[in-house]
Design a protein around this motif. Structure first.
Motif, PDB file in Angstrom:
ATOM      1  N   TYR A 265       0.839  -1.201   0.000  1.00 59.20           N
ATOM      2  CA  TYR A 265       0.000   0.000   0.000  1.00 59.20           C
ATOM      3  C   TYR A 265       0.879   1.259   0.000  1.00 59.20           C
ATOM      4  CZ  TYR A 265      -3.100   3.614   1.897  1.00 59.20           C
ATOM      5  OH  TYR A 265      -3.805   4.779   2.104  1.00 59.20           O
ATOM      6  N   LEU A 266       1.899   1.268   0.836  1.00 60.23           N
ATOM      7  CA  LEU A 266       2.761   2.457   0.931  1.00 60.23           C
ATOM      8  C   LEU A 266       3.548   2.687  -0.357  1.00 60.23           C
ATOM      9  CD1 LEU A 266       4.042   2.126   4.608  1.00 60.23           C
ATOM     10  CD2 LEU A 266       2.527   3.897   3.689  1.00 60.23           C
ATOM     11  N   GLN A 267       3.867   1.605  -1.041  1.00 53.84           N
ATOM     12  CA  GLN A 267       4.593   1.739  -2.310  1.00 53.84           C
ATOM     13  C   GLN A 267       3.654   1.955  -3.496  1.00 53.84           C
ATOM     14  OE1 GLN A 267       7.914  -0.914  -3.109  1.00 53.84           O
ATOM     15  NE2 GLN A 267       7.806  -1.664  -1.001  1.00 53.84           N
ATOM     16  N   ASN A 268       2.392   2.210  -3.190  1.00 56.75           N
ATOM     17  CA  ASN A 268       1.386   2.450  -4.230  1.00 56.75           C
ATOM     18  C   ASN A 268       1.229   1.265  -5.186  1.00 56.75           C
ATOM     19  OD1 ASN A 268       0.611   5.198  -3.527  1.00 56.75           O
ATOM     20  ND2 ASN A 268       2.687   5.747  -4.151  1.00 56.75           N
ATOM     21  N   LYS A 269       1.496   0.068  -4.677  1.00 61.07           N
ATOM     22  CA  LYS A 269       1.318  -1.118  -5.525  1.00 61.07           C
ATOM     23  C   LYS A 269      -0.112  -1.641  -5.444  1.00 61.07           C
ATOM     24  CE  LYS A 269       6.109  -2.697  -5.442  1.00 61.07           C
ATOM     25  NZ  LYS A 269       7.049  -3.578  -4.717  1.00 61.07           N
ATOM     26  N   CYS A 270      -0.859  -1.141  -4.463  1.00 61.81           N
ATOM     27  CA  CYS A 270      -2.263  -1.507  -4.369  1.00 61.81           C
ATOM     28  C   CYS A 270      -3.031  -0.374  -3.716  1.00 61.81           C
ATOM     29  CB  CYS A 270      -2.449  -2.797  -3.569  1.00 61.81           C
ATOM     30  SG  CYS A 270      -2.104  -2.601  -1.809  1.00 61.81           S
ATOM     31  N   GLU A 271      -4.333  -0.386  -3.894  1.00 61.39           N
ATOM     32  CA  GLU A 271      -5.191   0.600  -3.237  1.00 61.39           C
ATOM     33  C   GLU A 271      -5.940  -0.090  -2.108  1.00 61.39           C
ATOM     34  OE1 GLU A 271      -5.098   3.857  -3.674  1.00 61.39           O
ATOM     35  OE2 GLU A 271      -3.497   3.398  -5.098  1.00 61.39           O
ATOM     36  N   MET A 272      -6.329   0.686  -1.117  1.00 54.17           N
ATOM     37  CA  MET A 272      -7.040   0.103   0.013  1.00 54.17           C
ATOM     38  C   MET A 272      -7.983   1.170   0.561  1.00 54.17           C
ATOM     39  SD  MET A 272      -5.870  -2.953   1.731  1.00 54.17           S
ATOM     40  CE  MET A 272      -4.114  -2.744   1.901  1.00 54.17           C
ATOM     41  N   GLU A 273      -9.155   0.768   0.931  1.00 54.77           N
ATOM     42  CA  GLU A 273     -10.116   1.699   1.519  1.00 54.77           C
ATOM     43  C   GLU A 273      -9.501   2.263   2.807  1.00 54.77           C
ATOM     44  OE1 GLU A 273     -13.346   3.419   3.567  1.00 54.77           O
ATOM     45  OE2 GLU A 273     -12.296   1.665   4.323  1.00 54.77           O
ATOM     46  N   ASP A 274      -9.713   3.570   3.078  1.00 51.71           N
ATOM     47  CA  ASP A 274      -9.040   4.259   4.190  1.00 51.71           C
ATOM     48  C   ASP A 274      -9.259   3.601   5.567  1.00 51.71           C
ATOM     49  OD1 ASP A 274      -7.783   6.132   2.609  1.00 51.71           O
ATOM     50  OD2 ASP A 274      -9.414   7.599   2.767  1.00 51.71           O
ATOM     51  N   HIS A 275     -10.489   3.216   5.854  1.00 52.63           N
ATOM     52  CA  HIS A 275     -10.744   2.565   7.151  1.00 52.63           C
ATOM     53  C   HIS A 275     -10.005   1.235   7.235  1.00 52.63           C
ATOM     54  CE1 HIS A 275     -14.187   5.258   6.596  1.00 52.63           C
ATOM     55  NE2 HIS A 275     -14.251   5.323   7.915  1.00 52.63           N
ATOM     56  N   ALA A 276     -10.041   0.503   6.113  1.00 50.13           N
ATOM     57  CA  ALA A 276      -9.429  -0.831   6.092  1.00 50.13           C
ATOM     58  C   ALA A 276      -7.921  -0.746   6.349  1.00 50.13           C
ATOM     59  CB  ALA A 276      -9.714  -1.511   4.751  1.00 50.13           C
ATOM     60  N   ILE A 277      -7.256   0.198   5.701  1.00 44.69           N
ATOM     61  CA  ILE A 277      -5.799   0.288   5.890  1.00 44.69           C
ATOM     62  C   ILE A 277      -5.486   0.796   7.302  1.00 44.69           C
ATOM     63  CG2 ILE A 277      -5.510   2.597   4.817  1.00 44.69           C
ATOM     64  CD1 ILE A 277      -2.995  -0.317   4.586  1.00 44.69           C
ATOM     65  N   HIS A 278      -6.340   1.670   7.818  1.00 45.45           N
ATOM     66  CA  HIS A 278      -6.139   2.139   9.198  1.00 45.45           C
ATOM     67  C   HIS A 278      -6.137   0.958  10.168  1.00 45.45           C
ATOM     68  CE1 HIS A 278      -6.317   4.861  12.654  1.00 45.45           C
ATOM     69  NE2 HIS A 278      -7.165   3.992  13.174  1.00 45.45           N
ATOM     70  N   LEU A 279      -7.098   0.060   9.966  1.00 43.84           N
ATOM     71  CA  LEU A 279      -7.210  -1.101  10.855  1.00 43.84           C
ATOM     72  C   LEU A 279      -6.030  -2.058  10.674  1.00 43.84           C
ATOM     73  CD1 LEU A 279     -11.049  -1.771  10.616  1.00 43.84           C
ATOM     74  CD2 LEU A 279      -9.790  -0.717  12.511  1.00 43.84           C
ATOM     75  N   LEU A 280      -5.514  -2.146   9.455  1.00 45.22           N
ATOM     76  CA  LEU A 280      -4.352  -3.020   9.231  1.00 45.22           C
ATOM     77  C   LEU A 280      -3.108  -2.484   9.946  1.00 45.22           C
ATOM     78  CD1 LEU A 280      -4.654  -4.144   5.498  1.00 45.22           C
ATOM     79  CD2 LEU A 280      -5.013  -5.516   7.560  1.00 45.22           C
ATOM     80  N   PHE A 281      -2.911  -1.156   9.873  1.00 44.96           N
ATOM     81  CA  PHE A 281      -1.788  -0.562  10.610  1.00 44.96           C
ATOM     82  C   PHE A 281      -1.916  -0.874  12.104  1.00 44.96           C
ATOM     83  CE2 PHE A 281      -0.932   2.460   7.010  1.00 44.96           C
ATOM     84  CZ  PHE A 281       0.456   2.440   7.018  1.00 44.96           C
ATOM     85  N   ALA A 282      -3.141  -0.727  12.631  1.00 45.83           N
ATOM     86  CA  ALA A 282      -3.362  -0.990  14.058  1.00 45.83           C
ATOM     87  C   ALA A 282      -3.134  -2.469  14.364  1.00 45.83           C
ATOM     88  CB  ALA A 282      -4.771  -0.569  14.459  1.00 45.83           C
ATOM     89  N   ALA A 283      -3.624  -3.343  13.486  1.00 43.28           N
ATOM     90  CA  ALA A 283      -3.453  -4.790  13.688  1.00 43.28           C
ATOM     91  C   ALA A 283      -1.971  -5.156  13.695  1.00 43.28           C
ATOM     92  CB  ALA A 283      -4.178  -5.556  12.580  1.00 43.28           C
TER      93      ALA A 283
END
Ligand code: DGP
Ligand code: NA
Ligand code: NA
Length: 233
Positions: free
Chosen positions: A67-85
């Protein structure tokens, strides 16, 4: 002798503020065995480890990396939860480490989660963002490196011009966004007694390092004698 837990020390700040360099130097300094068998901080901190979030080595971390390398897109809430996880999955190991008396110098933590998610244009609710990280081990100290936007821009340009490799900026590495991130950090530190702001403009790596080390020295006794707290609870 009383067995003391390790300290949890977090470095925060915008991208390019020098956190990673300072985190490495702090760990080296804390692990340097001084003469007369004393820990480098008067026997209180004798061993330290460097930790970093996001931890890109786990399964969740690999998704974040893409996601950070812009290789994929992710819904904002979803990526927020992944960072927390990605932080939660490391908690058992983190607590074990601190229990052993080992201090942890953390390059980013839950505060990045809030500042970066809240800085997005389509704002996620601040309270909603907080819940995902609520209850994580509460750092004894948060060392916030503050950088002016002028200096930030200059550092980015230098990074792109320098080296032999082309530097490709990651998703969030734009000055306008980083200014918004710094504004969000400003809200986060209000009323917190464990935050220390260090201005890093025009200061050498060594000067900043000594500055940080002194703050740790001033706080080490009090911190290691207290049971580790829970964040935002
Ligand atoms: P670094 O590896 O320290 O360069 O951090 C990677 C990028 O991810 C950086 O721009 C900061 C951002 N970041 C770190 N933690 C979080 C988080 O929990 N949520 C969001 N949205 N971004 C984060
Ligand atoms: Na970065
Ligand atoms: Na970094």
């Amino acid at each position: 002798m009383i067995k003391r837990r390790g300290m949890l020390i977090v470095l925060e700040g915008c991208d390019g503020c020098g956190k990673s360099t300072q985190a490495r130097k702090l760990v080296d300094a804390l692990n340097t065995t001084p003469r007369e068998g004393e820990g480098s901080l008067g026997g209180h901190v004798t061993h330290a480890e460097l930790w970093k979030f996001p931890n890109r080595d786990t399964a969740i971390g690999r998704l974040i990396d893409e996601y950070l390398q812009n290789k994929c897109e992710m819904e904002d809430h979803a990526i927020h939860l992944l960072f927390a996880a990605n932080r939660w999955e490391m908690v058992p190991c983190l607590l074990e480490t601190l229990e052993k008396g080992i201090s942890v110098i953390m390059d980013r933590y839950a505060f990045s989660g809030l500042a970066f998610s809240a800085a997005k244009k389509k704002k996620l609710g601040f309270q909603w963002c907080k819940i995902a990280d609520q209850g994580l081990p509460r750092p004894d100290l948060v060392l916030y490196l503050s950088l002016s936007s002028l200096e930030m821009e200059a550092r980015w340009n230098k990074k792109e011009r320098d080296g032999t490799m082309v530097y490709i900026r990651e998703r969030y590495e734009k000055v306008a966004f980083q200014n918004q991130v710094q504004a969000e950090y400003g809200k986060l530190m209000m009323g917190e007694d464990n935050w220390h702001v260090i201005e890093v403009n025009n200061k050498s790596i060594e000067v900043i390092h000594r500055n940080l080390l002194n703050i740790i020295k001033d706080n080490v006794k009090i911190s290691t004698e207290k049971v580790i707290g829970k964040l935002w609870l």
